[in-house]
Scaffold this motif. Structure first.
Motif, PDB file in Angstrom:
ATOM      1  N   ALA A  87       0.831  -1.202   0.000  1.00  0.00           N
ATOM      2  CA  ALA A  87       0.000   0.000   0.000  1.00  0.00           C
ATOM      3  C   ALA A  87       0.869   1.257   0.000  1.00  0.00           C
ATOM      4  O   ALA A  87       0.592   2.215  -0.725  1.00  0.00           O
ATOM      5  CB  ALA A  87      -0.937  -0.002   1.210  1.00  0.00           C
ATOM      6  N   GLU A  88       1.939   1.257   0.791  1.00  0.00           N
ATOM      7  CA  GLU A  88       2.855   2.398   0.837  1.00  0.00           C
ATOM      8  C   GLU A  88       3.527   2.614  -0.520  1.00  0.00           C
ATOM      9  O   GLU A  88       3.680   3.745  -0.978  1.00  0.00           O
ATOM     10  CB  GLU A  88       3.920   2.202   1.916  1.00  0.00           C
ATOM     11  N   ARG A  89       3.916   1.526  -1.174  1.00  0.00           N
ATOM     12  CA  ARG A  89       4.555   1.634  -2.485  1.00  0.00           C
ATOM     13  C   ARG A  89       3.571   2.219  -3.500  1.00  0.00           C
ATOM     14  O   ARG A  89       3.920   3.101  -4.273  1.00  0.00           O
ATOM     15  CB  ARG A  89       5.046   0.255  -2.947  1.00  0.00           C
ATOM     16  N   TYR A  90       2.329   1.769  -3.472  1.00  0.00           N
ATOM     17  CA  TYR A  90       1.318   2.270  -4.398  1.00  0.00           C
ATOM     18  C   TYR A  90       1.085   3.764  -4.151  1.00  0.00           C
ATOM     19  O   TYR A  90       0.994   4.557  -5.090  1.00  0.00           O
ATOM     20  CB  TYR A  90       0.008   1.495  -4.214  1.00  0.00           C
ATOM     21  N   ALA A  91       1.029   4.160  -2.875  1.00  0.00           N
ATOM     22  CA  ALA A  91       0.861   5.582  -2.536  1.00  0.00           C
ATOM     23  C   ALA A  91       2.036   6.397  -3.072  1.00  0.00           C
ATOM     24  O   ALA A  91       1.855   7.506  -3.590  1.00  0.00           O
ATOM     25  CB  ALA A  91       0.735   5.751  -1.019  1.00  0.00           C
ATOM     26  N   GLY A  92       3.242   5.844  -2.980  1.00  0.00           N
ATOM     27  CA  GLY A  92       4.419   6.526  -3.512  1.00  0.00           C
ATOM     28  C   GLY A  92       4.362   6.677  -5.024  1.00  0.00           C
ATOM     29  O   GLY A  92       4.793   7.697  -5.573  1.00  0.00           O
ATOM     30  N   LEU A  93       3.834   5.671  -5.703  1.00  0.00           N
ATOM     31  CA  LEU A  93       3.694   5.759  -7.158  1.00  0.00           C
ATOM     32  C   LEU A  93       2.688   6.836  -7.545  1.00  0.00           C
ATOM     33  O   LEU A  93       2.866   7.544  -8.531  1.00  0.00           O
ATOM     34  CB  LEU A  93       3.277   4.401  -7.732  1.00  0.00           C
ATOM     35  N   LEU A  94       1.622   6.967  -6.770  1.00  0.00           N
ATOM     36  CA  LEU A  94       0.657   8.048  -7.021  1.00  0.00           C
ATOM     37  C   LEU A  94       1.329   9.402  -6.844  1.00  0.00           C
ATOM     38  O   LEU A  94       1.158  10.307  -7.663  1.00  0.00           O
ATOM     39  CB  LEU A  94      -0.548   7.936  -6.083  1.00  0.00           C
ATOM     40  N   GLU A  95       2.102   9.540  -5.773  1.00  0.00           N
ATOM     41  CA  GLU A  95       2.799  10.803  -5.516  1.00  0.00           C
ATOM     42  C   GLU A  95       3.779  11.121  -6.651  1.00  0.00           C
ATOM     43  O   GLU A  95       3.906  12.274  -7.057  1.00  0.00           O
ATOM     44  CB  GLU A  95       3.538  10.726  -4.188  1.00  0.00           C
ATOM     45  N   ALA A  96       4.437  10.108  -7.184  1.00  0.00           N
ATOM     46  CA  ALA A  96       5.388  10.312  -8.281  1.00  0.00           C
ATOM     47  C   ALA A  96       4.691  10.823  -9.539  1.00  0.00           C
ATOM     48  O   ALA A  96       5.324  11.433 -10.395  1.00  0.00           O
ATOM     49  CB  ALA A  96       6.129   9.016  -8.589  1.00  0.00           C
ATOM     50  N   GLN A  97       3.388  10.596  -9.635  1.00  0.00           N
ATOM     51  CA  GLN A  97       2.608  11.094 -10.766  1.00  0.00           C
ATOM     52  C   GLN A  97       2.006  12.466 -10.459  1.00  0.00           C
ATOM     53  O   GLN A  97       1.091  12.904 -11.133  1.00  0.00           O
ATOM     54  CB  GLN A  97       1.470  10.131 -11.099  1.00  0.00           C
ATOM     55  N   ASP A  98       2.522  13.141  -9.438  1.00  0.00           N
ATOM     56  CA  ASP A  98       2.022  14.448  -8.999  1.00  0.00           C
ATOM     57  C   ASP A  98       0.579  14.375  -8.518  1.00  0.00           C
ATOM     58  O   ASP A  98      -0.176  15.341  -8.609  1.00  0.00           O
ATOM     59  CB  ASP A  98       2.168  15.505 -10.110  1.00  0.00           C
ATOM     60  N   PHE A  99       0.183  13.234  -8.014  1.00  0.00           N
ATOM     61  CA  PHE A  99      -1.137  13.038  -7.420  1.00  0.00           C
ATOM     62  C   PHE A  99      -0.992  13.332  -5.934  1.00  0.00           C
ATOM     63  O   PHE A  99       0.060  13.060  -5.361  1.00  0.00           O
ATOM     64  CB  PHE A  99      -1.538  11.570  -7.642  1.00  0.00           C
ATOM     65  N   PRO A 100      -2.004  13.874  -5.281  1.00  0.00           N
ATOM     66  CA  PRO A 100      -1.878  14.094  -3.834  1.00  0.00           C
ATOM     67  C   PRO A 100      -1.550  12.782  -3.120  1.00  0.00           C
ATOM     68  O   PRO A 100      -2.100  11.735  -3.458  1.00  0.00           O
ATOM     69  CB  PRO A 100      -3.262  14.603  -3.423  1.00  0.00           C
ATOM     70  N   THR A 101      -0.659  12.848  -2.155  1.00  0.00           N
ATOM     71  CA  THR A 101      -0.231  11.643  -1.453  1.00  0.00           C
ATOM     72  C   THR A 101      -1.300  11.187  -0.469  1.00  0.00           C
ATOM     73  O   THR A 101      -1.665  11.917   0.444  1.00  0.00           O
ATOM     74  CB  THR A 101       1.077  11.899  -0.695  1.00  0.00           C
ATOM     75  N   PRO A 102      -1.796   9.972  -0.670  1.00  0.00           N
ATOM     76  CA  PRO A 102      -2.780   9.448   0.283  1.00  0.00           C
ATOM     77  C   PRO A 102      -2.072   8.898   1.519  1.00  0.00           C
ATOM     78  O   PRO A 102      -0.883   8.592   1.489  1.00  0.00           O
ATOM     79  CB  PRO A 102      -3.460   8.323  -0.500  1.00  0.00           C
ATOM     80  N   SER A 103      -2.818   8.762   2.594  1.00  0.00           N
ATOM     81  CA  SER A 103      -2.279   8.082   3.767  1.00  0.00           C
ATOM     82  C   SER A 103      -2.737   6.633   3.718  1.00  0.00           C
ATOM     83  O   SER A 103      -3.803   6.317   3.191  1.00  0.00           O
ATOM     84  CB  SER A 103      -2.748   8.755   5.061  1.00  0.00           C
ATOM     85  N   VAL A 104      -1.921   5.758   4.231  1.00  0.00           N
ATOM     86  CA  VAL A 104      -2.249   4.343   4.284  1.00  0.00           C
ATOM     87  C   VAL A 104      -2.887   4.073   5.637  1.00  0.00           C
ATOM     88  O   VAL A 104      -2.288   4.356   6.677  1.00  0.00           O
ATOM     89  CB  VAL A 104      -0.990   3.473   4.072  1.00  0.00           C
ATOM     90  N   GLU A 105      -4.096   3.557   5.605  1.00  0.00           N
ATOM     91  CA  GLU A 105      -4.842   3.307   6.838  1.00  0.00           C
ATOM     92  C   GLU A 105      -5.214   1.831   6.918  1.00  0.00           C
ATOM     93  O   GLU A 105      -5.682   1.245   5.940  1.00  0.00           O
ATOM     94  CB  GLU A 105      -6.128   4.142   6.866  1.00  0.00           C
ATOM     95  N   ALA A 106      -5.016   1.236   8.095  1.00  0.00           N
ATOM     96  CA  ALA A 106      -5.411  -0.148   8.338  1.00  0.00           C
ATOM     97  C   ALA A 106      -6.856  -0.153   8.838  1.00  0.00           C
ATOM     98  O   ALA A 106      -7.185   0.497   9.826  1.00  0.00           O
ATOM     99  CB  ALA A 106      -4.489  -0.791   9.363  1.00  0.00           C
ATOM    100  N   LEU A 107      -7.709  -0.866   8.117  1.00  0.00           N
ATOM    101  CA  LEU A 107      -9.128  -0.959   8.465  1.00  0.00           C
ATOM    102  C   LEU A 107      -9.567  -2.412   8.422  1.00  0.00           C
ATOM    103  O   LEU A 107      -8.955  -3.234   7.742  1.00  0.00           O
ATOM    104  CB  LEU A 107      -9.976  -0.138   7.489  1.00  0.00           C
ATOM    105  N   ASP A 108     -10.653  -2.705   9.097  1.00  0.00           N
ATOM    106  CA  ASP A 108     -11.209  -4.038   9.067  1.00  0.00           C
ATOM    107  C   ASP A 108     -11.744  -4.342   7.665  1.00  0.00           C
ATOM    108  O   ASP A 108     -12.484  -3.535   7.091  1.00  0.00           O
ATOM    109  CB  ASP A 108     -12.338  -4.151  10.100  1.00  0.00           C
ATOM    110  N   ARG A 109     -11.382  -5.479   7.138  1.00  0.00           N
ATOM    111  CA  ARG A 109     -11.782  -5.838   5.767  1.00  0.00           C
ATOM    112  C   ARG A 109     -13.294  -5.839   5.607  1.00  0.00           C
ATOM    113  O   ARG A 109     -13.813  -5.353   4.597  1.00  0.00           O
ATOM    114  CB  ARG A 109     -11.208  -7.208   5.406  1.00  0.00           C
ATOM    115  N   GLU A 110     -14.012  -6.361   6.573  1.00  0.00           N
ATOM    116  CA  GLU A 110     -15.474  -6.409   6.479  1.00  0.00           C
ATOM    117  C   GLU A 110     -16.079  -5.009   6.414  1.00  0.00           C
ATOM    118  O   GLU A 110     -17.044  -4.787   5.692  1.00  0.00           O
ATOM    119  CB  GLU A 110     -16.058  -7.195   7.641  1.00  0.00           C
ATOM    120  N   GLU A 111     -15.505  -4.056   7.152  1.00  0.00           N
ATOM    121  CA  GLU A 111     -16.003  -2.680   7.126  1.00  0.00           C
ATOM    122  C   GLU A 111     -15.784  -2.047   5.762  1.00  0.00           C
ATOM    123  O   GLU A 111     -16.655  -1.345   5.244  1.00  0.00           O
ATOM    124  CB  GLU A 111     -15.315  -1.843   8.209  1.00  0.00           C
ATOM    125  N   VAL A 112     -14.628  -2.282   5.165  1.00  0.00           N
ATOM    126  CA  VAL A 112     -14.338  -1.729   3.844  1.00  0.00           C
ATOM    127  C   VAL A 112     -15.279  -2.344   2.814  1.00  0.00           C
ATOM    128  O   VAL A 112     -15.847  -1.637   1.976  1.00  0.00           O
ATOM    129  CB  VAL A 112     -12.857  -1.963   3.443  1.00  0.00           C
TER     130      VAL A 112
END
Length: 133
Positions: free
Chosen positions: A37-62
């Motif tokens: 997830a952190e790597r994917y967020a970094g790839l988004l940032e490299a594309q000049d996309f706003p950097t998202p935060s990586v959050e751990a959530l319960d799979r069922e809730e998502v």
């Protein structure tokens, strides 16, 4: 089971979750491994996309959130190997992203950004994207 998702403006009124448009469906990626997830967020940032935060959530809730919102939740398991071009987008974001400066608008057709990576005018595209931030 905890999964890792990418959130924009986490904890704010304007909070949003990263999603992809795949075959006419809105897909939310759930990463089993936080490093993926952190790597994917970094790839988004490299594309000049706003950097998202990586959050751990319960799979069922998502998954419940996705069902209620009409989205599709997809798990990116640890060691995931893409089998198709669409699967590849679960490891690296597409080269063209939607504008998120007004991501709460209901009209997605007005916010689509197209970027041609082979264009000789990449600086103009970069300036347009930076102007959206």
């Amino acid at each position: 089971m905890l999964v890792h998702v990418l959130l924009f403006d986490a904890g704010q009124d304007s909070e949003g979750i990263h999603s992809l448009e795949l075959s006419g469906h809105t897909v939310v990626l759930m990463f089993e491994n936080s490093d993926d997830a952190e790597r994917y967020a970094g790839l988004l940032e490299a594309q000049d996309f706003p950097t998202p935060s990586v959050e751990a959530l319960d799979r069922e809730e998502v998954e419940l959130f996705c069902r209620e919102a009409g989205y599709e939740a997809r798990l990116v398991s640890a060691g995931f190997v893409p089998q198709s071009e669409e699967d590849r987008l679960m490891l690296a974001p597409p080269s063209a992203n939607r504008d998120v400066s007004n991501w709460q608008d209901d009209d997605p057709s007005s916010t689509q950004i197209q970027a041609d990576p082979d264009s000789s005018d990449l600086d103009a595209v970069r300036r347009r994207l930076e102007g959206l931030l």
